[in-house]
Design an enzyme around this catalytic site. Structure first.
Site, PDB file in Angstrom:
ATOM      1  N   LYS A  68      74.439 -11.160  96.597  1.00 21.93           N
ATOM      2  CA  LYS A  68      75.789 -11.755  96.610  1.00 21.93           C
ATOM      3  C   LYS A  68      75.682 -13.272  96.792  1.00 21.93           C
ATOM      4  O   LYS A  68      76.298 -14.036  96.078  1.00 21.93           O
ATOM      5  CB  LYS A  68      76.603 -11.114  97.735  1.00 21.93           C
ATOM      6  CG  LYS A  68      78.008 -11.647  97.829  1.00 21.93           C
ATOM      7  CD  LYS A  68      78.800 -10.908  98.891  1.00 21.93           C
ATOM      8  CE  LYS A  68      80.131 -11.610  99.140  1.00 21.93           C
ATOM      9  NZ  LYS A  68      80.932 -10.954 100.166  1.00 21.93           N
ATOM     10  N   GLU A 103      64.591 -12.615 101.728  1.00 27.52           N
ATOM     11  CA  GLU A 103      63.750 -11.502 101.240  1.00 27.52           C
ATOM     12  C   GLU A 103      63.870 -11.382  99.717  1.00 27.52           C
ATOM     13  O   GLU A 103      62.868 -11.262  98.995  1.00 27.52           O
ATOM     14  CB  GLU A 103      64.181 -10.168 101.864  1.00 27.52           C
ATOM     15  CG  GLU A 103      63.925 -10.048 103.354  1.00 27.52           C
ATOM     16  CD  GLU A 103      65.109 -10.492 104.207  1.00 27.52           C
ATOM     17  OE1 GLU A 103      65.898 -11.343 103.755  1.00 27.52           O
ATOM     18  OE2 GLU A 103      65.217  -9.991 105.354  1.00 27.52           O
ATOM     19  N   LYS A 149      68.005 -14.141 111.481  1.00 27.74           N
ATOM     20  CA  LYS A 149      67.653 -14.917 110.269  1.00 27.74           C
ATOM     21  C   LYS A 149      67.296 -16.349 110.655  1.00 27.74           C
ATOM     22  O   LYS A 149      66.303 -16.911 110.176  1.00 27.74           O
ATOM     23  CB  LYS A 149      68.848 -14.968 109.310  1.00 27.74           C
ATOM     24  CG  LYS A 149      69.138 -13.686 108.558  1.00 27.74           C
ATOM     25  CD  LYS A 149      70.272 -13.936 107.562  1.00 27.74           C
ATOM     26  CE  LYS A 149      70.808 -12.663 106.976  1.00 27.74           C
ATOM     27  NZ  LYS A 149      71.991 -12.842 106.147  1.00 27.74           N
ATOM     28  N   GLU A 188      76.949  -1.841 110.188  1.00 21.28           N
ATOM     29  CA  GLU A 188      77.163  -3.271 109.941  1.00 21.28           C
ATOM     30  C   GLU A 188      78.667  -3.580 109.959  1.00 21.28           C
ATOM     31  O   GLU A 188      79.075  -4.692 110.270  1.00 21.28           O
ATOM     32  CB  GLU A 188      76.531  -3.694 108.613  1.00 21.28           C
ATOM     33  CG  GLU A 188      76.295  -5.193 108.515  1.00 21.28           C
ATOM     34  CD  GLU A 188      75.511  -5.622 107.285  1.00 21.28           C
ATOM     35  OE1 GLU A 188      76.082  -5.639 106.186  1.00 21.28           O
ATOM     36  OE2 GLU A 188      74.317  -5.961 107.408  1.00 21.28           O
ATOM     37  N   HIS A 237      63.618  21.382 110.650  1.00 19.20           N
ATOM     38  CA  HIS A 237      62.248  21.565 111.142  1.00 19.20           C
ATOM     39  C   HIS A 237      61.733  20.312 111.830  1.00 19.20           C
ATOM     40  O   HIS A 237      60.529  20.132 111.996  1.00 19.20           O
ATOM     41  CB  HIS A 237      61.337  21.977 109.982  1.00 19.20           C
ATOM     42  CG  HIS A 237      61.783  23.270 109.372  1.00 19.20           C
ATOM     43  ND1 HIS A 237      61.372  24.499 109.836  1.00 19.20           N
ATOM     44  CD2 HIS A 237      62.679  23.515 108.386  1.00 19.20           C
ATOM     45  CE1 HIS A 237      61.969  25.447 109.135  1.00 19.20           C
ATOM     46  NE2 HIS A 237      62.767  24.884 108.251  1.00 19.20           N
ATOM     47  N   GLY A 259      79.263  -7.143 100.830  1.00 19.30           N
ATOM     48  CA  GLY A 259      77.974  -6.656 100.335  1.00 19.30           C
ATOM     49  C   GLY A 259      77.846  -5.144 100.410  1.00 19.30           C
ATOM     50  O   GLY A 259      77.440  -4.480  99.456  1.00 19.30           O
ATOM     51  N   ARG A 260      78.214  -4.575 101.555  1.00 18.67           N
ATOM     52  CA  ARG A 260      78.039  -3.122 101.718  1.00 18.67           C
ATOM     53  C   ARG A 260      79.129  -2.306 101.021  1.00 18.67           C
ATOM     54  O   ARG A 260      79.139  -1.077 101.095  1.00 18.67           O
ATOM     55  CB  ARG A 260      77.939  -2.777 103.208  1.00 18.67           C
ATOM     56  CG  ARG A 260      79.081  -3.303 104.043  1.00 18.67           C
ATOM     57  CD  ARG A 260      78.774  -3.222 105.534  1.00 18.67           C
ATOM     58  NE  ARG A 260      79.794  -3.868 106.348  1.00 18.67           N
ATOM     59  CZ  ARG A 260      79.820  -5.160 106.643  1.00 18.67           C
ATOM     60  NH1 ARG A 260      78.870  -5.957 106.184  1.00 18.67           N
ATOM     61  NH2 ARG A 260      80.777  -5.652 107.389  1.00 18.67           N
TER      62      ARG A 260
END
Ligand code: F6P
Length: 550
Positions: A211, A217, A517, A358, A389, A272-273
């Protein structure tokens, strides 16, 4: 946003009544509630946008729900919802509207931001995404050697990764036979290196999704991918056939060297999400095709309409959200477990972690005061039956109450005989086991029938008792289709919105990611220079160890 109250939600009449009612219900057993009401499933389940929600296995009665709906009204939920759909800048700390619902609205719908209809721009990008996806899929989009694309590498993180990655895995049955989808998010070079080792530059399309187009990253991975591509024999001019960008930041995209013609835009009113419905969904369109991508949008739109129009008493996202508030506030539930009974939905818990945590992992209210109650629980999970399990032991016999969302498609995408019935039997069995538990007398009867007796039997009893009374929702869909997936994700998006209103937090900012950050930027310099004297002893010590090892 103008919620109808100015004071803390905990002081409101509905909250006080809820607290009292929760205390009164604390010892009520779900077994008893089911025994008293043979129609409990019919009364506490509903269908919307192709999904069915069974919420009958929750520790609520009609009065609890009535009080939860009263709380939602007291908090001004309906007005807040209308403000979101109206493009009011409800993301108050960033001064932004929140209009992901516009991204999946049909042609002809109207959504305004600052008095301007956003739909023409939405339709134009959707068209470009569709056309580009079709060209790649049909093979008319060719790489620099004239070959068709065989591998798509999406480089993005958080909302620019999780949605497309989750959806592409979920819709694998609809995937294009010639394409392999790869998702690279981590700055740990292991991930990119492993993908690059498997793909051929002449047949690879990189989608750089960010965005902001500043996320370290993503920019680091994108730069490495670009260098790898050029090192493989391609020229600068060939980048245009192999790199496309998805972003709101045209200037940064150009600075990176991606042509404006290869950029798919979106807008600051898309969080963003909440962005998989925008051009961020390009990998989904590439993988499943334009029509299926649009069916996913339409499924989400169906849930939007339901959320916008259904009364709270029959509103699936509102019910799911209010039950979550109930457990968080009155049953000390610190986490919720997402258990998709579908391997294809394996990334759904990770996707929901960002969506919920978030969005609502906040401890100040919208106007900056400390919140009065616990907000978002930890969200976690794994597909069933694998989880059974691993961690289901704790769900059944651990000390904490952890509500579970079971999610399952009624029809399988494969044709292997027997598997799907067994999968669904397990899904139903687990929610029942959590609900009914097993009493000491039932354990005794079982052990006696197995031939045990006396002290040996009694010693085992406490270990084999299940408290039961552990709540769950079950969400069923006809099949894991693009349409069902869209509706399912929109259901959770709106659940998050409702909880944000009740908890009075801004669900659409994420300031909590900033400090790390900032420090990482500083520490990367200190790792290079060794100048870490001003850091605390631990940070200094760790920096020293990293430098010594490099
Ligand atoms: O660091 C958190 C975050 O800002 C998320 O909210 C976002 O989805 C992710 O980083 C990626 O951001 P971008 O799409 O701008 O690269």
């Amino acid at each position: 946003m103008n919620t109808s109250t100015q004071h803390s939600p905990c002081e409101t009449p509905a909250w006080q009544a809820l607290a009292a009612h929760a205390a009164a219900l604390r010892d009520t057993r779900l077994r008893t509630l089911f025994g008293e009401d043979p129609r409990r499933f019919e009364r506490f389940s509903l269908a919307a946008a192709g999904l069915t929600l069974d919420y009958s296995k929750n520790r609520v009665d009609a009065r609890a729900l009535e009080l939860l709906f009263a709380l939602a009204r007291e908090r001004g939920l309906e007005a807040a919802r209308d403000q979101m759909f109206a493009g009011v800048p409800i993301n108050n700390t960033e001064g932004r509207a929140v209009l992901h619902v516009a991204l999946r609205a049909p042609a002809g719908a109207r959504f305004e931001v600052d008095g301007e209809d956003v739909m023409p721009a939405v339709a134009a990008v959707r068209e470009r995404v569709g056309e580009f996806a079709t060209a790649v899929r049909e093979g008319s989009w060719r790489g620099y050697t004239g070959e068709a694309v065989s591998d798509v590498v999406n480089i993005g993180i958080g909302g620019s990764d999780l949605g497309p990655a989750m959806a592409c895995q979920a819709l694998a049955a609809y995937g294009h036979a010639r394409l392999t989808m790869h998702f690279v998010s981590n700055v740990d070079g292991d991930q990119l290196a492993q993908v690059l080792a498997r793909v051929n530059p002449a047949r690879t399309l990189f989608v750089i999704a960010s965005k902001t187009f500043t996320t370290i990253e993503t920019m680091t991975n994108a730069a490495s991918a670009r260098a790898w591509f050029l090192a493989g024999g391609a020229a600068e001019k060939d980048i245009a056939r192999h790199f496309v960008a998805v972003s709101t930041n045209a200037a940064k995209v150009a600075e990176f060297g991606i042509d404006a013609a290869n950029m798919f835009g979106f807008w600051d009113w898309v969080g963003g999400r909440y962005s998989m419905w925008s051009a961020v969904g390009l990998p989904i369109a590439l993988w499943v095709g334009r029509e299926n991508f649009e069916a996913m949008l339409d499924g989400a739109h169906g849930m939007d309409r339901h959320f916008a129009e259904a009364p709270l008493e029959a509103n699936m996202p509102a019910i799911l959200a209010l039950l979550g508030v109930w457990y968080r506030a009155f049953f000390h539930a610190t986490s919720v477990c997402i258990a998709p009974y579908s391997q294809a939905l394996a990334r759904m818990p990770a996707y929901l972690q960002q969506l919920e945590m978030e969005s609502n992992g906040k401890s100040v209210t919208r106007d900056g005061q400390p919140v009065a109650m616990s907000t978002c629980p930890v969200v976690w999970g794994e597909p069933g039956t694998n989880g059974q399990h691993a961690f289901f032991q704790l769900l059944h016999q651990g000390t904490d109450l952890i509500p579970v969302d079971f999610i399952a498609p009624l029809k399988a995408a494969h044709t292997l005989p027997g598997h799907h019935r067994l999968l669904l039997a397990n899904c139903i069995a687990q929610s029942k086991a959590l609900m009914v538990g097993k009493t000491a007398d039932e354990v005794r009867a079982e052990l006696t029938a197995a031939g045990m007796s006396g002290a040996a039997l009694e010693a085992l009893v406490p270990h084999r008792v299940f408290q039961g009374n552990r709540p769950s929702n079950t969400i069923l869909m006809p099949a894991l289709s693009p349409r069902s997936l869209g509706a399912l994700i929109a259901l959770y998006e709106h659940k998050v919105f409702v909880q944000g209103i009740i908890w009075d937090v801004n669900s659409f900012d994420q300031w909590g990611v900033e400090l790390g950050k900032q420090l990482a930027t500083r520490i990367v310099g200190e790792l290079a220079s060794g100048d870490a004297e001003h850091e605390d002893a631990s940070t200094r010590g760790l920096i020293g160890m990293v430098r010594a090892a490099s």
